[in-house]
Write a protein that holds these residues in place. Structure first.
Motif, PDB file in Angstrom:
ATOM      1  N   THR A 186       0.823  -1.211   0.000  1.00 57.30           N
ATOM      2  CA  THR A 186       0.000   0.000   0.000  1.00 57.30           C
ATOM      3  C   THR A 186       0.856   1.260   0.000  1.00 57.30           C
ATOM      4  O   THR A 186       0.672   2.163  -0.830  1.00 57.30           O
ATOM      5  CB  THR A 186      -0.935   0.004   1.217  1.00 57.30           C
ATOM      6  OG1 THR A 186      -1.801  -1.136   1.150  1.00 57.30           O
ATOM      7  CG2 THR A 186      -1.776   1.275   1.250  1.00 57.30           C
ATOM      8  N   THR A 188      -6.673   0.032  -4.400  1.00 62.55           N
ATOM      9  CA  THR A 188      -7.941  -0.689  -4.267  1.00 62.55           C
ATOM     10  C   THR A 188      -7.953  -1.988  -5.070  1.00 62.55           C
ATOM     11  O   THR A 188      -8.353  -3.041  -4.542  1.00 62.55           O
ATOM     12  CB  THR A 188      -9.115   0.215  -4.682  1.00 62.55           C
ATOM     13  OG1 THR A 188      -9.147   1.358  -3.830  1.00 62.55           O
ATOM     14  CG2 THR A 188     -10.439  -0.528  -4.569  1.00 62.55           C
ATOM     15  N   ILE A 199      -5.952  -4.536  -3.149  1.00 65.45           N
ATOM     16  CA  ILE A 199      -6.671  -5.077  -1.989  1.00 65.45           C
ATOM     17  C   ILE A 199      -7.671  -6.132  -2.446  1.00 65.45           C
ATOM     18  O   ILE A 199      -7.811  -7.201  -1.836  1.00 65.45           O
ATOM     19  CB  ILE A 199      -7.374  -3.950  -1.210  1.00 65.45           C
ATOM     20  CG1 ILE A 199      -6.330  -3.044  -0.531  1.00 65.45           C
ATOM     21  CG2 ILE A 199      -8.325  -4.523  -0.158  1.00 65.45           C
ATOM     22  CD1 ILE A 199      -6.914  -1.840   0.151  1.00 65.45           C
ATOM     23  N   GLY A 210     -12.302  -8.523   5.442  1.00 70.59           N
ATOM     24  CA  GLY A 210     -12.498  -7.086   5.239  1.00 70.59           C
ATOM     25  C   GLY A 210     -12.251  -6.290   6.507  1.00 70.59           C
ATOM     26  O   GLY A 210     -11.582  -5.252   6.486  1.00 70.59           O
ATOM     27  N   LEU A 211     -12.760  -6.777   7.626  1.00 72.32           N
ATOM     28  CA  LEU A 211     -12.512  -6.116   8.908  1.00 72.32           C
ATOM     29  C   LEU A 211     -11.031  -6.175   9.274  1.00 72.32           C
ATOM     30  O   LEU A 211     -10.495  -5.254   9.901  1.00 72.32           O
ATOM     31  CB  LEU A 211     -13.360  -6.767  10.005  1.00 72.32           C
ATOM     32  CG  LEU A 211     -14.873  -6.510   9.923  1.00 72.32           C
ATOM     33  CD1 LEU A 211     -15.621  -7.348  10.955  1.00 72.32           C
ATOM     34  CD2 LEU A 211     -15.174  -5.026  10.140  1.00 72.32           C
ATOM     35  N   ILE A 230      -8.571  -6.080   7.132  1.00 73.44           N
ATOM     36  CA  ILE A 230      -7.838  -5.153   6.268  1.00 73.44           C
ATOM     37  C   ILE A 230      -8.036  -3.707   6.701  1.00 73.44           C
ATOM     38  O   ILE A 230      -7.103  -2.889   6.617  1.00 73.44           O
ATOM     39  CB  ILE A 230      -8.288  -5.340   4.803  1.00 73.44           C
ATOM     40  CG1 ILE A 230      -7.770  -6.672   4.265  1.00 73.44           C
ATOM     41  CG2 ILE A 230      -7.800  -4.194   3.910  1.00 73.44           C
ATOM     42  CD1 ILE A 230      -8.268  -7.009   2.875  1.00 73.44           C
ATOM     43  N   LEU A 231      -9.229  -3.381   7.185  1.00 74.35           N
ATOM     44  CA  LEU A 231      -9.565  -1.984   7.479  1.00 74.35           C
ATOM     45  C   LEU A 231      -8.568  -1.281   8.402  1.00 74.35           C
ATOM     46  O   LEU A 231      -8.145  -0.157   8.100  1.00 74.35           O
ATOM     47  CB  LEU A 231     -10.979  -1.891   8.050  1.00 74.35           C
ATOM     48  CG  LEU A 231     -12.119  -2.048   7.035  1.00 74.35           C
ATOM     49  CD1 LEU A 231     -13.468  -1.976   7.731  1.00 74.35           C
ATOM     50  CD2 LEU A 231     -12.024  -0.971   5.958  1.00 74.35           C
ATOM     51  N   PRO A 232      -8.162  -1.883   9.538  1.00 74.72           N
ATOM     52  CA  PRO A 232      -7.211  -1.157  10.399  1.00 74.72           C
ATOM     53  C   PRO A 232      -5.778  -1.281   9.890  1.00 74.72           C
ATOM     54  O   PRO A 232      -4.897  -1.823  10.561  1.00 74.72           O
ATOM     55  CB  PRO A 232      -7.385  -1.839  11.759  1.00 74.72           C
ATOM     56  CG  PRO A 232      -7.782  -3.235  11.425  1.00 74.72           C
ATOM     57  CD  PRO A 232      -8.596  -3.149  10.158  1.00 74.72           C
ATOM     58  N   LEU A 233      -5.549  -0.774   8.647  1.00 76.04           N
ATOM     59  CA  LEU A 233      -4.221  -0.773   8.039  1.00 76.04           C
ATOM     60  C   LEU A 233      -3.628  -2.184   7.984  1.00 76.04           C
ATOM     61  O   LEU A 233      -2.451  -2.391   8.258  1.00 76.04           O
ATOM     62  CB  LEU A 233      -3.277   0.172   8.787  1.00 76.04           C
ATOM     63  CG  LEU A 233      -2.032   0.635   8.038  1.00 76.04           C
ATOM     64  CD1 LEU A 233      -2.413   1.377   6.773  1.00 76.04           C
ATOM     65  CD2 LEU A 233      -1.159   1.498   8.923  1.00 76.04           C
ATOM     66  N   PHE A 234      -4.461  -3.160   7.674  1.00 76.80           N
ATOM     67  CA  PHE A 234      -4.068  -4.564   7.506  1.00 76.80           C
ATOM     68  C   PHE A 234      -3.701  -5.253   8.830  1.00 76.80           C
ATOM     69  O   PHE A 234      -3.462  -6.456   8.832  1.00 76.80           O
ATOM     70  CB  PHE A 234      -2.880  -4.706   6.538  1.00 76.80           C
ATOM     71  CG  PHE A 234      -3.201  -4.334   5.118  1.00 76.80           C
ATOM     72  CD1 PHE A 234      -3.704  -5.281   4.240  1.00 76.80           C
ATOM     73  CD2 PHE A 234      -3.008  -3.045   4.663  1.00 76.80           C
ATOM     74  CE1 PHE A 234      -4.002  -4.945   2.928  1.00 76.80           C
ATOM     75  CE2 PHE A 234      -3.298  -2.699   3.355  1.00 76.80           C
ATOM     76  CZ  PHE A 234      -3.806  -3.640   2.483  1.00 76.80           C
TER      77      PHE A 234
END
Length: 265
Positions: free
Chosen positions: A60, A73, A76, A230-231, A233-237
């Motif tokens: 990223t 995106t 990801i 998905g959850l 990944i959200l906090p910066l992986f």
């Protein structure tokens, strides 16, 4: 491995007699067993997930530094597409637990050697899918937003326009189609190729048959995988330290319930 009852019989399709029927209850059981395996493995599963979390962070920030933020995106999305391959070592950890033997991180990372040719072939196929997905993302951006630069600022500026909304919706539908294809063909095929000396075509066919026979439980399982990863990944992986191993371990138990072992010679 625990096996679900009621294998299908009398079908003209090859391997159909080895496909078990499962219920919604089994799906929640897989998730619980995945969590149990994660806790049982100590630092090994967490370190395994941590390696891929670090890889996601590196990719990223690397794309942003190179001036290619528009690829973040799609990458990801690509990460989700190759998830069954990334989890290969986690299947090996769960199998070792079931067999009552210890396994270290290096052994888990080298799990592909159990069936090298066909697992590597599956990996190449999945990487091809990711490359097609990334290229389509760029082409569709140019089609829907032809006069915009491929940057985050440009996309955000257009996100509430009709063209931007159409692009987003189309990408969501297309991404869901790619993800469904990978799920249907890989949900049990990668664990099976680790566990048995089976070729990629037979494993993919059995995966498709397992989904066709159990549409509701497998649809729920697909939604759980997307939600949990998905959850993560959200906090910066960083959530992948837990999310990826739990789903990987649970996928091994899904394979055990869905597929009967090969008949003894």
């Amino acid at each position: 491995m625990a096996q679900a009852p009621h294998p299908q019989s009398g079908s003209p399709l090859p391997f159909a007699d080895r496909i078990h029927g499962v219920t919604i209850t089994h799906v929640w059981r897989w998730l619980a067993l995945g969590w149990a395996d994660y806790r049982r493995s100590g630092w090994v599963s967490a370190a395994y997930g941590g390696l891929f979390a670090a890889g996601g962070i590196f990719i990223t920030f690397g794309l942003a530094w190179l001036g290619w933020p528009y690829l973040i995106t799609p990458m990801i999305g690509g990460f989700l597409l190759i998830g069954p391959l990334l989890a290969l070592g986690l299947y090996a950890i769960s199998r070792a637990h079931a067999q009552g033997r210890p396994i270290g991180l290096i052994q888990a990372l080298l799990a592909w050697r159990a069936n090298t040719f066909h697992i590597m072939t599956a990996g190449l196929v999945l990487m091809l899918v990711v490359m097609i997905w990334a290229r389509l993302s760029i082409v569709l951006f140019a089609i829907f937003l032809p006069y915009q630069s491929m940057s985050v600022d440009s996309f955000l500026a257009q996100s509430l326009t009709m063209a931007g909304i159409s692009f987003t919706l189309f990408m969501l539908v297309l991404g869901a189609g790619f993800a469904a294809l990978v799920f249907v063909t890989c949900v049990v095929s990668l664990p099976m190729m680790l566990d048995q000396k089976v070729d990629i075509f037979s494993a993919a066919l059995m995966s498709v048959l397992a989904v066709v026979r159990n549409p509701a439980p497998m649809a729920l399982w697909a939604m759980i995988i997307v939600a949990v990863i998905g959850l993560g990944i959200l906090p910066l992986f960083l959530g992948l330290v837990v999310a990826l191993p739990v789903i990987g371990h649970a996928s091994w138990h899904a394979y055990g319930d869905l597929i009967a072992p090969p008949p003894a010679n």
